[in-house]
Design a protein around this motif. Structure first.
Motif, PDB file in Angstrom:
ATOM      1  N   ALA A 183     -60.292 -69.607 -22.226  1.00  0.00           N
ATOM      2  CA  ALA A 183     -61.687 -69.977 -21.176  1.00  0.00           C
ATOM      3  C   ALA A 183     -62.307 -68.726 -20.876  1.00  0.00           C
ATOM      4  CB  ALA A 183     -60.164 -70.951 -19.511  1.00  0.00           C
ATOM      5  N   ALA A 184     -61.769 -67.658 -20.806  1.00  0.00           N
ATOM      6  CA  ALA A 184     -61.769 -66.128 -19.915  1.00  0.00           C
ATOM      7  C   ALA A 184     -62.844 -65.778 -20.618  1.00  0.00           C
ATOM      8  CB  ALA A 184     -60.577 -65.486 -19.199  1.00  0.00           C
ATOM      9  N   LEU A 185     -63.239 -65.354 -22.373  1.00  0.00           N
ATOM     10  CA  LEU A 185     -63.707 -65.347 -23.312  1.00  0.00           C
ATOM     11  C   LEU A 185     -64.804 -66.040 -23.009  1.00  0.00           C
ATOM     12  CD1 LEU A 185     -60.707 -63.722 -25.540  1.00  0.00           C
ATOM     13  CD2 LEU A 185     -61.991 -62.507 -24.312  1.00  0.00           C
ATOM     14  N   GLU A 186     -65.051 -67.144 -23.034  1.00  0.00           N
ATOM     15  CA  GLU A 186     -65.619 -68.459 -22.796  1.00  0.00           C
ATOM     16  C   GLU A 186     -66.970 -67.169 -22.321  1.00  0.00           C
ATOM     17  OE1 GLU A 186     -67.162 -69.932 -25.313  1.00  0.00           O
ATOM     18  OE2 GLU A 186     -65.353 -71.125 -26.432  1.00  0.00           O
ATOM     19  N   THR A 187     -66.307 -68.059 -20.841  1.00  0.00           N
ATOM     20  CA  THR A 187     -66.682 -67.139 -19.438  1.00  0.00           C
ATOM     21  C   THR A 187     -67.590 -65.875 -19.284  1.00  0.00           C
ATOM     22  OG1 THR A 187     -65.310 -69.195 -17.944  1.00  0.00           O
ATOM     23  CG2 THR A 187     -66.171 -67.138 -16.566  1.00  0.00           C
ATOM     24  N   GLY A 188     -67.157 -65.629 -19.930  1.00  0.00           N
ATOM     25  CA  GLY A 188     -67.431 -63.931 -19.650  1.00  0.00           C
ATOM     26  C   GLY A 188     -68.199 -63.804 -20.859  1.00  0.00           C
ATOM     27  N   GLY A 207     -78.879 -61.372 -21.533  1.00  0.00           N
ATOM     28  CA  GLY A 207     -79.995 -61.754 -22.094  1.00  0.00           C
ATOM     29  C   GLY A 207     -79.022 -60.824 -23.874  1.00  0.00           C
ATOM     30  N   SER A 208     -77.771 -60.619 -23.335  1.00  0.00           N
ATOM     31  CA  SER A 208     -77.452 -59.641 -24.636  1.00  0.00           C
ATOM     32  C   SER A 208     -77.377 -61.095 -26.362  1.00  0.00           C
ATOM     33  CB  SER A 208     -75.718 -59.358 -24.704  1.00  0.00           C
ATOM     34  OG  SER A 208     -76.362 -58.434 -23.525  1.00  0.00           O
ATOM     35  N   ASP A 209     -77.625 -60.820 -27.082  1.00  0.00           N
ATOM     36  CA  ASP A 209     -76.974 -61.327 -28.202  1.00  0.00           C
ATOM     37  C   ASP A 209     -75.728 -61.011 -28.502  1.00  0.00           C
ATOM     38  OD1 ASP A 209     -76.489 -62.901 -30.628  1.00  0.00           O
ATOM     39  OD2 ASP A 209     -78.583 -61.611 -31.738  1.00  0.00           O
ATOM     40  N   LEU A 210     -74.806 -62.397 -28.992  1.00  0.00           N
ATOM     41  CA  LEU A 210     -73.274 -61.893 -28.334  1.00  0.00           C
ATOM     42  C   LEU A 210     -72.417 -62.509 -30.165  1.00  0.00           C
ATOM     43  CD1 LEU A 210     -71.993 -62.003 -24.902  1.00  0.00           C
ATOM     44  CD2 LEU A 210     -72.510 -59.554 -26.551  1.00  0.00           C
ATOM     45  N   SER A 211     -73.274 -63.163 -30.909  1.00  0.00           N
ATOM     46  CA  SER A 211     -72.938 -63.844 -31.597  1.00  0.00           C
ATOM     47  C   SER A 211     -72.190 -63.212 -32.886  1.00  0.00           C
ATOM     48  CB  SER A 211     -74.359 -64.247 -32.874  1.00  0.00           C
ATOM     49  OG  SER A 211     -75.416 -65.149 -32.547  1.00  0.00           O
ATOM     50  N   SER A 212     -72.247 -62.230 -33.532  1.00  0.00           N
ATOM     51  CA  SER A 212     -71.157 -61.128 -33.859  1.00  0.00           C
ATOM     52  C   SER A 212     -70.252 -61.474 -33.113  1.00  0.00           C
ATOM     53  CB  SER A 212     -72.190 -59.480 -33.998  1.00  0.00           C
ATOM     54  OG  SER A 212     -72.872 -59.592 -34.835  1.00  0.00           O
ATOM     55  N   MET A 213     -69.973 -61.059 -31.825  1.00  0.00           N
ATOM     56  CA  MET A 213     -68.933 -61.312 -31.085  1.00  0.00           C
ATOM     57  C   MET A 213     -68.500 -62.235 -30.972  1.00  0.00           C
ATOM     58  SD  MET A 213     -68.167 -59.718 -27.078  1.00  0.00           S
ATOM     59  CE  MET A 213     -68.925 -58.023 -27.346  1.00  0.00           C
ATOM     60  N   ASN A 214     -68.728 -63.269 -31.036  1.00  0.00           N
ATOM     61  CA  ASN A 214     -68.177 -64.485 -30.914  1.00  0.00           C
ATOM     62  C   ASN A 214     -67.861 -64.249 -32.127  1.00  0.00           C
ATOM     63  OD1 ASN A 214     -68.712 -67.642 -30.041  1.00  0.00           O
ATOM     64  ND2 ASN A 214     -68.659 -67.916 -32.138  1.00  0.00           N
ATOM     65  N   ASP A 215     -68.146 -64.325 -33.215  1.00  0.00           N
ATOM     66  CA  ASP A 215     -67.723 -64.101 -34.583  1.00  0.00           C
ATOM     67  C   ASP A 215     -65.893 -63.371 -34.517  1.00  0.00           C
ATOM     68  OD1 ASP A 215     -69.367 -66.191 -35.175  1.00  0.00           O
ATOM     69  OD2 ASP A 215     -70.625 -64.422 -36.603  1.00  0.00           O
ATOM     70  N   VAL A 240     -64.383 -62.405 -31.845  1.00  0.00           N
ATOM     71  CA  VAL A 240     -63.049 -63.174 -30.920  1.00  0.00           C
ATOM     72  C   VAL A 240     -62.194 -64.295 -31.363  1.00  0.00           C
ATOM     73  CG1 VAL A 240     -62.789 -64.414 -28.957  1.00  0.00           C
ATOM     74  CG2 VAL A 240     -64.022 -62.276 -29.313  1.00  0.00           C
ATOM     75  N   LEU A 241     -64.006 -65.565 -32.264  1.00  0.00           N
ATOM     76  CA  LEU A 241     -62.441 -65.973 -33.251  1.00  0.00           C
ATOM     77  C   LEU A 241     -61.748 -65.766 -34.225  1.00  0.00           C
ATOM     78  CD1 LEU A 241     -62.462 -69.325 -33.762  1.00  0.00           C
ATOM     79  CD2 LEU A 241     -64.360 -69.038 -35.341  1.00  0.00           C
ATOM     80  N   TYR A 242     -62.542 -64.286 -34.810  1.00  0.00           N
ATOM     81  CA  TYR A 242     -61.740 -63.959 -36.150  1.00  0.00           C
ATOM     82  C   TYR A 242     -60.283 -63.426 -35.733  1.00  0.00           C
ATOM     83  CZ  TYR A 242     -65.395 -65.005 -38.852  1.00  0.00           C
ATOM     84  OH  TYR A 242     -66.280 -65.967 -39.783  1.00  0.00           O
ATOM     85  N   VAL A 243     -60.214 -62.848 -34.560  1.00  0.00           N
ATOM     86  CA  VAL A 243     -59.002 -61.849 -34.145  1.00  0.00           C
ATOM     87  C   VAL A 243     -57.703 -63.401 -33.946  1.00  0.00           C
ATOM     88  CG1 VAL A 243     -58.349 -60.702 -32.200  1.00  0.00           C
ATOM     89  CG2 VAL A 243     -60.097 -60.071 -33.781  1.00  0.00           C
ATOM     90  N   LEU A 244     -58.481 -64.342 -32.831  1.00  0.00           N
ATOM     91  CA  LEU A 244     -57.317 -65.102 -32.311  1.00  0.00           C
ATOM     92  C   LEU A 244     -56.826 -66.356 -33.377  1.00  0.00           C
ATOM     93  CD1 LEU A 244     -59.526 -66.244 -29.069  1.00  0.00           C
ATOM     94  CD2 LEU A 244     -57.694 -64.951 -28.984  1.00  0.00           C
ATOM     95  N   LEU A 245     -58.004 -66.289 -34.368  1.00  0.00           N
ATOM     96  CA  LEU A 245     -57.621 -67.189 -35.324  1.00  0.00           C
ATOM     97  C   LEU A 245     -55.878 -66.166 -36.003  1.00  0.00           C
ATOM     98  CD1 LEU A 245     -60.279 -68.994 -36.935  1.00  0.00           C
ATOM     99  CD2 LEU A 245     -58.078 -70.345 -35.617  1.00  0.00           C
ATOM    100  N   LEU A 246     -56.502 -64.699 -36.111  1.00  0.00           N
ATOM    101  CA  LEU A 246     -55.014 -64.234 -37.025  1.00  0.00           C
ATOM    102  C   LEU A 246     -54.438 -64.524 -36.213  1.00  0.00           C
ATOM    103  CD1 LEU A 246     -55.263 -62.394 -39.498  1.00  0.00           C
ATOM    104  CD2 LEU A 246     -56.079 -60.913 -38.304  1.00  0.00           C
ATOM    105  N   PHE A 247     -54.242 -64.577 -35.044  1.00  0.00           N
ATOM    106  CA  PHE A 247     -52.780 -64.016 -34.253  1.00  0.00           C
ATOM    107  C   PHE A 247     -52.120 -64.976 -34.061  1.00  0.00           C
ATOM    108  CE2 PHE A 247     -51.680 -64.482 -30.026  1.00  0.00           C
ATOM    109  CZ  PHE A 247     -50.165 -63.524 -29.872  1.00  0.00           C
ATOM    110  N   TRP A 248     -53.076 -66.095 -33.827  1.00  0.00           N
ATOM    111  CA  TRP A 248     -51.659 -67.330 -33.261  1.00  0.00           C
ATOM    112  C   TRP A 248     -51.312 -67.812 -34.823  1.00  0.00           C
ATOM    113  CZ3 TRP A 248     -50.553 -68.978 -29.606  1.00  0.00           C
ATOM    114  CH2 TRP A 248     -49.629 -70.323 -29.317  1.00  0.00           C
ATOM    115  N   LEU A 249     -52.275 -67.567 -35.957  1.00  0.00           N
ATOM    116  CA  LEU A 249     -51.788 -68.022 -37.397  1.00  0.00           C
ATOM    117  C   LEU A 249     -50.408 -67.374 -37.553  1.00  0.00           C
ATOM    118  CD1 LEU A 249     -55.129 -70.147 -39.053  1.00  0.00           C
ATOM    119  CD2 LEU A 249     -53.264 -70.908 -37.829  1.00  0.00           C
ATOM    120  N   GLY A 250     -51.058 -65.961 -37.869  1.00  0.00           N
ATOM    121  CA  GLY A 250     -50.178 -64.820 -37.975  1.00  0.00           C
ATOM    122  C   GLY A 250     -48.976 -65.223 -37.335  1.00  0.00           C
ATOM    123  N   LEU A 251     -48.197 -65.182 -36.178  1.00  0.00           N
ATOM    124  CA  LEU A 251     -47.064 -65.769 -35.425  1.00  0.00           C
ATOM    125  C   LEU A 251     -46.514 -66.667 -36.065  1.00  0.00           C
ATOM    126  CD1 LEU A 251     -45.564 -64.736 -32.709  1.00  0.00           C
ATOM    127  CD2 LEU A 251     -47.414 -66.527 -31.078  1.00  0.00           C
TER     128      LEU A 251
END
Length: 271
Positions: free
Chosen positions: A210-215, A224-232, A234-245
């Protein structure tokens, strides 16, 4: 035979009895060495404090604490090595499993120079291990899925904050409601168990999402920044961490489940 009963009968009590202990059956036996042995079958309820820090991977020592009502000059406790099998079976322990050689007998050491009246003590302990699969399937698995489903928010359009946040907040409220539902299956104690720490980790993960989404939404709307790449990313890092754990935890649990349990020596030291 019957004449020995009033002359010699163990006068003992159980110091951790929760209700009156009943002597169901008693008899005497003379072994090949000429010793007269008294056998008694008792029935009762007993209490024993549990250490639940490792719940649901905990082990416990269920003890019968026996105290002599006769002083040391008239009665002593000794461990008999008569070759009885060290086994125990029970069909009523639905939450527990009994490991091989579960019984332990411990006699309190006698004082070198006892002063006054000294009453011997001993304890009989049965080792038990909690069956953890129920808690894994009914609490850990759903909670991990709630966190995983919250990451769907990163797939939604960057222009629609309400849709992205609604996914996260729905999963957050679902986890809180789920915690209240399963609360009856959790021990009510004043310290964190291993399962409590895991549920807290799930809650913190949802707060982090929720904090990452809000930020990111604040950055897009104000600068007006384009954060499409950062969005991807963040998604991959969170998925890798949670699934790896969870993959690492599953492998550890499958191959080395005893590593998550406390060792018997530490349990003996605490009791």
């Amino acid at each position: 035979m019957g004449g020995w009963e009033p002359a010699w009968k163990p006068r003992i009590e159980f110091s951790n009895e929760a209700e009156a202990v009943e002597l169901v059956r008693a008899n005497y036996k003379i072994d090949d060495e000429g010793f007269v042995r008294y056998f008694g079958r008792y029935r009762g309820a007993f209490y024993e404090p549990f250490d639940l820090a490792c719940f649901p991977f905990d082990r416990q020592l269920l003890r019968l604490r026996i105290v002599s009502l006769l002083p040391l000059s008239q009665m002593v406790f000794a461990v008999y090595g008569g070759g009885y099998p060290n086994t125990m079976e029970s069909s009523s322990l639905m939450e527990w499993s009994i490991p091989p050689s579960p019984l332990e007998v411990e006699v309190e050491p006698l004082p070198a120079e006892p002063g006054g009246l000294w009453f011997p003590r001993c304890s009989i302990a049965c080792k038990v291990e909690r069956k953890f699969r129920f808690h894994l399937m009914n609490i850990v698995l759903p909670s991990s899925c709630f966190v995983l489903l919250s990451m769907i928010s990163f797939v939604c359009s960057m222009d629609n904050l309400s849709d992205r946040m609604s996914v996260v907040l729905t999963m957050l409220l679902t986890l809180v409601a789920f915690k209240f539902i399963v609360n009856d299956s959790l021990p009510k104690i004043a310290y964190f168990t291993m399962l409590d720490k895991y549920l807290l980790l799930c809650l913190l993960m949802l707060v982090l999402v929720a904090a990452l989404e809000t930020g990111m939404m604040w950055e897009v709307s104000h600068n007006g920044s384009d954060l499409s790449s950062m969005n991807d990313v963040v998604l991959y890092v969170l998925l890798l961490f949670w699934l790896g754990l969870h993959v690492a935890g599953s492998v550890l649990l499958w191959l080395f489940s005893n590593c998550l349990r406390p060792d018997w020596a530490s349990l003996r030291a605490r009791t």
